[in-house]
Design an enzyme around this catalytic site. Structure first.
Site, PDB file in Angstrom:
ATOM      1  N   GLU A  39     -17.169 -86.333 -80.759  1.00  6.26           N
ATOM      2  CA  GLU A  39     -17.488 -86.506 -79.346  1.00  6.26           C
ATOM      3  C   GLU A  39     -18.158 -85.275 -78.745  1.00  6.26           C
ATOM      4  O   GLU A  39     -19.040 -85.387 -77.905  1.00  6.26           O
ATOM      5  CB  GLU A  39     -16.225 -86.866 -78.554  1.00  6.26           C
ATOM      6  CG  GLU A  39     -15.673 -88.252 -78.876  1.00  6.26           C
ATOM      7  CD  GLU A  39     -16.681 -89.357 -78.587  1.00  6.26           C
ATOM      8  OE1 GLU A  39     -17.606 -89.148 -77.783  1.00  6.26           O
ATOM      9  OE2 GLU A  39     -16.544 -90.438 -79.187  1.00  6.26           O
ATOM     10  N   LEU A  82     -28.504 -77.753 -83.469  1.00  5.70           N
ATOM     11  CA  LEU A  82     -27.908 -78.852 -82.706  1.00  5.70           C
ATOM     12  C   LEU A  82     -28.002 -78.618 -81.200  1.00  5.70           C
ATOM     13  O   LEU A  82     -28.031 -79.574 -80.425  1.00  5.70           O
ATOM     14  CB  LEU A  82     -26.441 -79.038 -83.121  1.00  5.70           C
ATOM     15  CG  LEU A  82     -25.744 -80.335 -82.733  1.00  5.70           C
ATOM     16  CD1 LEU A  82     -26.515 -81.562 -83.207  1.00  5.70           C
ATOM     17  CD2 LEU A  82     -24.319 -80.367 -83.270  1.00  5.70           C
ATOM     18  N   GLY A  83     -28.076 -77.336 -80.819  1.00  4.95           N
ATOM     19  CA  GLY A  83     -28.224 -77.030 -79.404  1.00  4.95           C
ATOM     20  C   GLY A  83     -26.911 -76.944 -78.648  1.00  4.95           C
ATOM     21  O   GLY A  83     -25.849 -77.281 -79.169  1.00  4.95           O
ATOM     22  N   TYR A  84     -27.001 -76.487 -77.409  1.00  5.02           N
ATOM     23  CA  TYR A  84     -25.795 -76.304 -76.572  1.00  5.02           C
ATOM     24  C   TYR A  84     -24.700 -75.613 -77.369  1.00  5.02           C
ATOM     25  O   TYR A  84     -23.623 -76.158 -77.599  1.00  5.02           O
ATOM     26  CB  TYR A  84     -25.310 -77.642 -76.023  1.00  5.02           C
ATOM     27  CG  TYR A  84     -26.175 -78.231 -74.943  1.00  5.02           C
ATOM     28  CD1 TYR A  84     -26.875 -77.415 -74.063  1.00  5.02           C
ATOM     29  CD2 TYR A  84     -26.280 -79.596 -74.773  1.00  5.02           C
ATOM     30  CE1 TYR A  84     -27.668 -77.952 -73.054  1.00  5.02           C
ATOM     31  CE2 TYR A  84     -27.064 -80.147 -73.772  1.00  5.02           C
ATOM     32  CZ  TYR A  84     -27.758 -79.321 -72.927  1.00  5.02           C
ATOM     33  OH  TYR A  84     -28.541 -79.860 -71.932  1.00  5.02           O
ATOM     34  N   TYR A 122     -15.336 -87.175 -69.721  1.00  8.48           N
ATOM     35  CA  TYR A 122     -15.799 -88.132 -70.719  1.00  8.48           C
ATOM     36  C   TYR A 122     -15.057 -87.954 -72.051  1.00  8.48           C
ATOM     37  O   TYR A 122     -14.503 -88.911 -72.606  1.00  8.48           O
ATOM     38  CB  TYR A 122     -17.314 -88.031 -70.965  1.00  8.48           C
ATOM     39  CG  TYR A 122     -17.651 -88.726 -72.261  1.00  8.48           C
ATOM     40  CD1 TYR A 122     -17.722 -90.114 -72.309  1.00  8.48           C
ATOM     41  CD2 TYR A 122     -17.777 -88.012 -73.446  1.00  8.48           C
ATOM     42  CE1 TYR A 122     -17.935 -90.768 -73.513  1.00  8.48           C
ATOM     43  CE2 TYR A 122     -17.989 -88.655 -74.642  1.00  8.48           C
ATOM     44  CZ  TYR A 122     -18.065 -90.033 -74.664  1.00  8.48           C
ATOM     45  OH  TYR A 122     -18.243 -90.678 -75.855  1.00  8.48           O
ATOM     46  N   ASP A 140     -20.112 -92.152 -69.869  1.00  6.27           N
ATOM     47  CA  ASP A 140     -21.280 -91.333 -70.199  1.00  6.27           C
ATOM     48  C   ASP A 140     -22.529 -92.002 -69.624  1.00  6.27           C
ATOM     49  O   ASP A 140     -22.432 -92.920 -68.816  1.00  6.27           O
ATOM     50  CB  ASP A 140     -21.388 -91.169 -71.715  1.00  6.27           C
ATOM     51  CG  ASP A 140     -21.765 -92.476 -72.388  1.00  6.27           C
ATOM     52  OD1 ASP A 140     -21.553 -93.543 -71.782  1.00  6.27           O
ATOM     53  OD2 ASP A 140     -22.292 -92.438 -73.507  1.00  6.27           O
ATOM     54  N   CYS A 210     -24.720-110.560 -66.422  1.00  2.00           N
ATOM     55  CA  CYS A 210     -25.505-109.417 -65.935  1.00  2.00           C
ATOM     56  C   CYS A 210     -26.230-109.742 -64.631  1.00  2.00           C
ATOM     57  O   CYS A 210     -27.157-110.567 -64.599  1.00  2.00           O
ATOM     58  CB  CYS A 210     -26.521-108.986 -66.984  1.00  2.00           C
ATOM     59  SG  CYS A 210     -27.425-107.485 -66.533  1.00  2.00           S
TER      60      CYS A 210
END
Length: 343
Positions: A39, A82-84, A122, A140, A210
């Site tokens: 996650e 991967l970043g962050y 989240y 999310d 919907c």
DNA sequence: AATTCGGGGGC
DNA sequence: GCCCCAGAATT
């Protein structure tokens, strides 16, 4: 209170998910630690990107103790690209907290799990529902898009306040018998059918429920305000090689790309920096340019390769490393681009 | 509430 | 180009 529409959405979605779900590595486990890793990696990151990182990471750190005892450099090397990167450091810190406070057992209440470093609203709901079967919301971007269409909600999903609407709604329609499949089903739908552009409504298991489809609003929902554009920063990047073949690199401190390594990058308005490194130029040559786009800024780097010697060890800053040592250090993508350019 | 954190894929 | 992705922490 759960009405007829909510009940149909719940049933159709879970049934569809159980039949159509993609075979993903983290769907072979309910180990909360492994779900946690997945996650965190999936935050703002696509499934296809995460898969190889998840496999490498869980192999390197199969238990929480393995991760807790890992060196930061090894941790960041596994996260490289991967970043962050604060996600990786926060995850390790969070794991240490769970070992200390909860005897290495991830807590199963929202209050306790939300207090752990790196676990926000989240991720808390995702771990609780997927690993423990606790009926908690995990909202999310997918969930907001799907629900805004199902219920024709016109609130701006870019505003933090709007998320509460969706969290409350999920708590009403979530399947209390199988919250894992329900939450993952909503996200799976958002990722594969109810996509931002050109949703595949003809394949949708909840098309009948919907409101956006019925009202012809699938293209205009969700409503999302745009964010401001990126700032530009220009650098000179210096790939400097000493006579013994070693390259000069330095470790970034805090903020952007914290703790990762780079060749010296000098903003083009600065001068006289070579004194910091005690360097004498022998030969320097511009080999090209690198541009790199982040979410909120753009780097433009003029790349120079130079042969130098160190004239003053006392002023030394940075670190001289061999090519092999450099391969062991976590490097941000723009720096990898510089290496590729210089070859 | 707004900004800061990466990087890539899709159109 | 622009959007946005299984967001969280900081300001």
């Amino acid at each position: 209170m759960l009405d007829q529409k909510g009940k149909e959405i719940q049933q159709n979605l879970v049934k569809w998910y159980l039949k159509e779900k993609r075979d993903l590595p983290w769907r072979h486990t309910t180990d909360p630690y492994h779900i946690w890793i997945s996650e965190v990696m999936l935050q703002q990151t696509r499934v296809d990107t995460v898969i190889p990182y998840y496999n490498r990471f869980t192999k390197a750190f199969p238990t929480m103790h393995d991760l807790a005892n890992a060196e930061e450099e090894e941790l960041l090397k596994l996260w490289e690209g991967l970043g962050y990167y604060s996600r990786a450091r926060n995850l390790q810190q969070g794991v240490k907290e769970v070992i200390e406070l909860y005897d290495a057992k991830v807590p199963n209440t929202r209050e306790q799990i939300s207090a752990i470093r790196g676990i926000g609203p989240y991720t808390a709901g995702a771990i609780l529902s997927i690993a423990y079967g606790v009926p908690e919301h995990a909202v999310d971007g997918n969930v907001m898009r799907v629900l805004s269409r199902l219920y024709a909600i016109e609130e701006d999903i870019a505003k933090p306040k709007t998320k509460k609407i969706f969290e409350n709604l999920i708590m009403i329609i979530i399947d209390k018998e199988d919250p894992s499949s329900f939450n993952q089903g909503v996200m799976e739908l958002g990722a594969t059918i109810c996509t931002p552009g050109k949703p595949k409504c003809l394949l949708c298991p909840v098309r009948e429920q919907c409101a956006a489809f019925e009202q012809g609003k699938t293209d205009s929902l969700p409503i999302k305000s745009k964010k401001s554009k990126v700032k530009k920063i220009t650098y000179n990047g210096y790939m400097l090689k000493r006579s013994d073949g070693k390259w000069l690199v330095e470790q970034r401190e805090e903020g952007l790309l914290a703790k990762l390594w780079q060749y010296p990058l000098i903003e083009t308005n600065q001068t006289n920096w070579a004194d910091l490194y005690g360097i004498t130029w022998l030969e320097v040559e511009k080999v090209g340019e690198v541009t790199h786009l982040f979410s909120h800024l753009k780097w433009e780097i003029e790349v120079f390769v130079g042969k130098v010697e160190v004239k003053d060890a006392e002023k030394f800053a940075g670190r001289w490393v061999t090519e092999e040592e450099l391969n062991q250090l976590p490097l941000p993508v723009p720096i990898q681009k510089m290496r590729n350019l210089a070859e």
